[in-house]
Design a protein around this motif. Sequence first.
Motif, mmCIF file in Angstrom:
data_model
loop_
_atom_site.group_PDB
_atom_site.id
_atom_site.type_symbol
_atom_site.label_atom_id
_atom_site.label_comp_id
_atom_site.label_asym_id
_atom_site.label_seq_id
_atom_site.Cartn_x
_atom_site.Cartn_y
_atom_site.Cartn_z
ATOM 1 N N ARG A 1 0.820 -1.217 0.000
ATOM 2 C CA ARG A 1 0.000 0.000 0.000
ATOM 3 C C ARG A 1 0.855 1.270 0.000
ATOM 4 O O ARG A 1 0.633 2.164 -0.824
ATOM 5 N N PRO A 2 1.854 1.411 0.909
ATOM 6 C CA PRO A 2 2.696 2.619 0.825
ATOM 7 C C PRO A 2 3.508 2.678 -0.460
ATOM 8 O O PRO A 2 3.780 3.762 -0.986
ATOM 9 N N MET A 3 3.895 1.521 -0.999
ATOM 10 C CA MET A 3 4.611 1.500 -2.275
ATOM 11 C C MET A 3 3.706 1.980 -3.406
ATOM 12 O O MET A 3 4.170 2.617 -4.355
ATOM 13 N N ALA A 4 2.403 1.678 -3.295
ATOM 14 C CA ALA A 4 1.450 2.142 -4.310
ATOM 15 C C ALA A 4 1.353 3.661 -4.302
ATOM 16 O O ALA A 4 1.210 4.289 -5.356
ATOM 17 N N ASP A 5 1.420 4.282 -3.122
ATOM 18 C CA ASP A 5 1.417 5.743 -3.046
ATOM 19 C C ASP A 5 2.657 6.325 -3.727
ATOM 20 O O ASP A 5 2.588 7.367 -4.392
ATOM 21 N N ASP B 1 3.822 29.956 -28.211
ATOM 22 C CA ASP B 1 4.120 31.151 -27.413
ATOM 23 C C ASP B 1 4.323 30.846 -25.937
ATOM 24 O O ASP B 1 4.504 31.755 -25.123
ATOM 25 N N GLY B 2 4.293 29.568 -25.565
ATOM 26 C CA GLY B 2 4.541 29.173 -24.172
ATOM 27 C C GLY B 2 3.297 29.007 -23.339
ATOM 28 O O GLY B 2 3.369 28.490 -22.219
ATOM 29 N N THR B 3 2.150 29.448 -23.852
ATOM 30 C CA THR B 3 0.905 29.251 -23.124
ATOM 31 C C THR B 3 0.378 27.832 -23.368
ATOM 32 O O THR B 3 0.798 27.144 -24.305
ATOM 33 N N THR B 4 -0.557 27.413 -22.525
ATOM 34 C CA THR B 4 -1.092 26.055 -22.612
ATOM 35 C C THR B 4 -2.589 26.087 -22.312
ATOM 36 O O THR B 4 -3.153 27.125 -21.983
ATOM 37 N N SER B 5 -3.194 24.934 -22.414
ATOM 38 C CA SER B 5 -4.560 24.805 -21.898
ATOM 39 C C SER B 5 -4.525 24.905 -20.378
ATOM 40 O O SER B 5 -3.524 24.590 -19.736
ATOM 41 N N THR B 6 -5.637 25.340 -19.805
ATOM 42 C CA THR B 6 -5.822 25.238 -18.358
ATOM 43 C C THR B 6 -6.538 23.920 -18.104
ATOM 44 O O THR B 6 -7.653 23.708 -18.581
ATOM 45 N N ALA B 7 -5.878 23.024 -17.382
ATOM 46 C CA ALA B 7 -6.401 21.659 -17.291
ATOM 47 C C ALA B 7 -6.096 21.033 -15.937
ATOM 48 O O ALA B 7 -5.201 21.477 -15.206
ATOM 49 N N THR B 8 -6.860 19.992 -15.630
ATOM 50 C CA THR B 8 -6.663 19.197 -14.424
ATOM 51 C C THR B 8 -6.847 17.726 -14.771
ATOM 52 O O THR B 8 -7.757 17.377 -15.510
ATOM 53 N N LEU B 9 -5.972 16.874 -14.250
ATOM 54 C CA LEU B 9 -6.094 15.429 -14.418
ATOM 55 C C LEU B 9 -5.996 14.758 -13.056
ATOM 56 O O LEU B 9 -5.285 15.226 -12.173
ATOM 57 N N VAL B 10 -6.714 13.638 -12.913
ATOM 58 C CA VAL B 10 -6.686 12.867 -11.677
ATOM 59 C C VAL B 10 -6.242 11.441 -11.993
ATOM 60 O O VAL B 10 -6.779 10.798 -12.904
ATOM 61 N N LEU B 11 -5.252 10.961 -11.234
ATOM 62 C CA LEU B 11 -4.769 9.593 -11.359
ATOM 63 C C LEU B 11 -5.185 8.803 -10.132
ATOM 64 O O LEU B 11 -5.332 9.364 -9.038
ATOM 65 N N GLU B 12 -5.353 7.491 -10.293
ATOM 66 C CA GLU B 12 -5.795 6.647 -9.180
ATOM 67 C C GLU B 12 -5.025 5.340 -9.150
ATOM 68 O O GLU B 12 -4.718 4.756 -10.199
ATOM 69 N N SER B 13 -4.705 4.874 -7.941
ATOM 70 C CA SER B 13 -4.036 3.583 -7.775
ATOM 71 C C SER B 13 -5.070 2.491 -7.544
ATOM 72 O O SER B 13 -6.259 2.765 -7.362
ATOM 73 N N LYS B 14 -4.608 1.243 -7.516
ATOM 74 C CA LYS B 14 -5.529 0.123 -7.319
ATOM 75 C C LYS B 14 -6.123 0.108 -5.913
ATOM 76 O O LYS B 14 -7.113 -0.580 -5.667
ATOM 77 N N TYR B 15 -5.528 0.859 -4.998
ATOM 78 C CA TYR B 15 -6.057 0.954 -3.634
ATOM 79 C C TYR B 15 -6.990 2.152 -3.476
ATOM 80 O O TYR B 15 -7.276 2.574 -2.358
ATOM 81 N N GLU B 16 -7.434 2.711 -4.599
ATOM 82 C CA GLU B 16 -8.371 3.840 -4.620
ATOM 83 C C GLU B 16 -7.805 5.058 -3.898
ATOM 84 O O GLU B 16 -8.511 5.769 -3.194
ATOM 85 N N ARG B 17 -6.520 5.276 -4.123
ATOM 86 C CA ARG B 17 -5.875 6.506 -3.701
ATOM 87 C C ARG B 17 -5.671 7.363 -4.934
ATOM 88 O O ARG B 17 -5.374 6.845 -6.025
ATOM 89 N N ARG B 18 -5.836 8.668 -4.815
ATOM 90 C CA ARG B 18 -5.770 9.552 -5.965
ATOM 91 C C ARG B 18 -4.748 10.668 -5.780
ATOM 92 O O ARG B 18 -4.354 10.994 -4.660
ATOM 93 N N ILE B 19 -4.368 11.233 -6.919
ATOM 94 C CA ILE B 19 -3.499 12.412 -6.922
ATOM 95 C C ILE B 19 -3.932 13.284 -8.096
ATOM 96 O O ILE B 19 -4.342 12.775 -9.142
ATOM 97 N N GLU B 20 -3.852 14.600 -7.918
ATOM 98 C CA GLU B 20 -4.364 15.544 -8.907
ATOM 99 C C GLU B 20 -3.259 16.440 -9.434
ATOM 100 O O GLU B 20 -2.423 16.934 -8.674
#
Length: 211
Positions: free
Chosen positions: A38-42, A165-184
């Motif tokens: 579990r901590p390794m998954a984080d 010109d160096g600008t980008t989209s304004t965006a957000t992505l969320v990732l999830e592990s198999k233990y249902e832990r997420r990071i944004e």
Amino acid sequence: MHRRSPTTDRKATTLIEVLLVLALLVMLAAMTWPALDRPMADQRLRKAADRVRTAWVRARIDAMSTGRTYVFRCTFESDEYTVESQAGVESVETITSSNQGQFDDSTAVATAEPLSTRTRKLPKDIRFVEGEVTEDTRATAVETLTENTTADAGQCSDPILFFPDGTTSTATLVLESKYERRIELSLRGLTGVTTVGDTYPAEDSTGAIQQ
């Protein structure tokens, strides 16, 4: 009558003892592995976020150095993402400026084709689960030009764009592990700066994307 020597009996007993010890070790490993994994998954989750952030930084640098627009896409409920350099997208700024910021499909001469595509995967047991891209005129133009080049659009994220010109989209992505832990991860369109948050439980709505 043949009688086994004490030495033979001792060897047989020793072998049984070794097998019993090995079986015990296997049982202990099976019971303790989830607690260790579990901590390794984080850690893998943070590594995955760093991998996406690196892809975004590289796409922005490549866009500025080549003068071409780069497009990042990921496939939700999977670990796959791509970064494309698009041909034909360079005219987007000219199109939008000549129409006072309004993009019309009829002004597009041709559908853009990817000049190059880099396909990558996240670390094991990590997947993309959700995301949000703020719409703007340039994003609409690029999405229209590239709509025929995207496979499985139903599962594919909206394009995240990196402009010359160096600008980008304004965006957000969320990732999830198999233990249902997420990071944004968050990408600021004006500066191209990426922010990676802390890991949190999937059921914790405080860390989720606000619709």
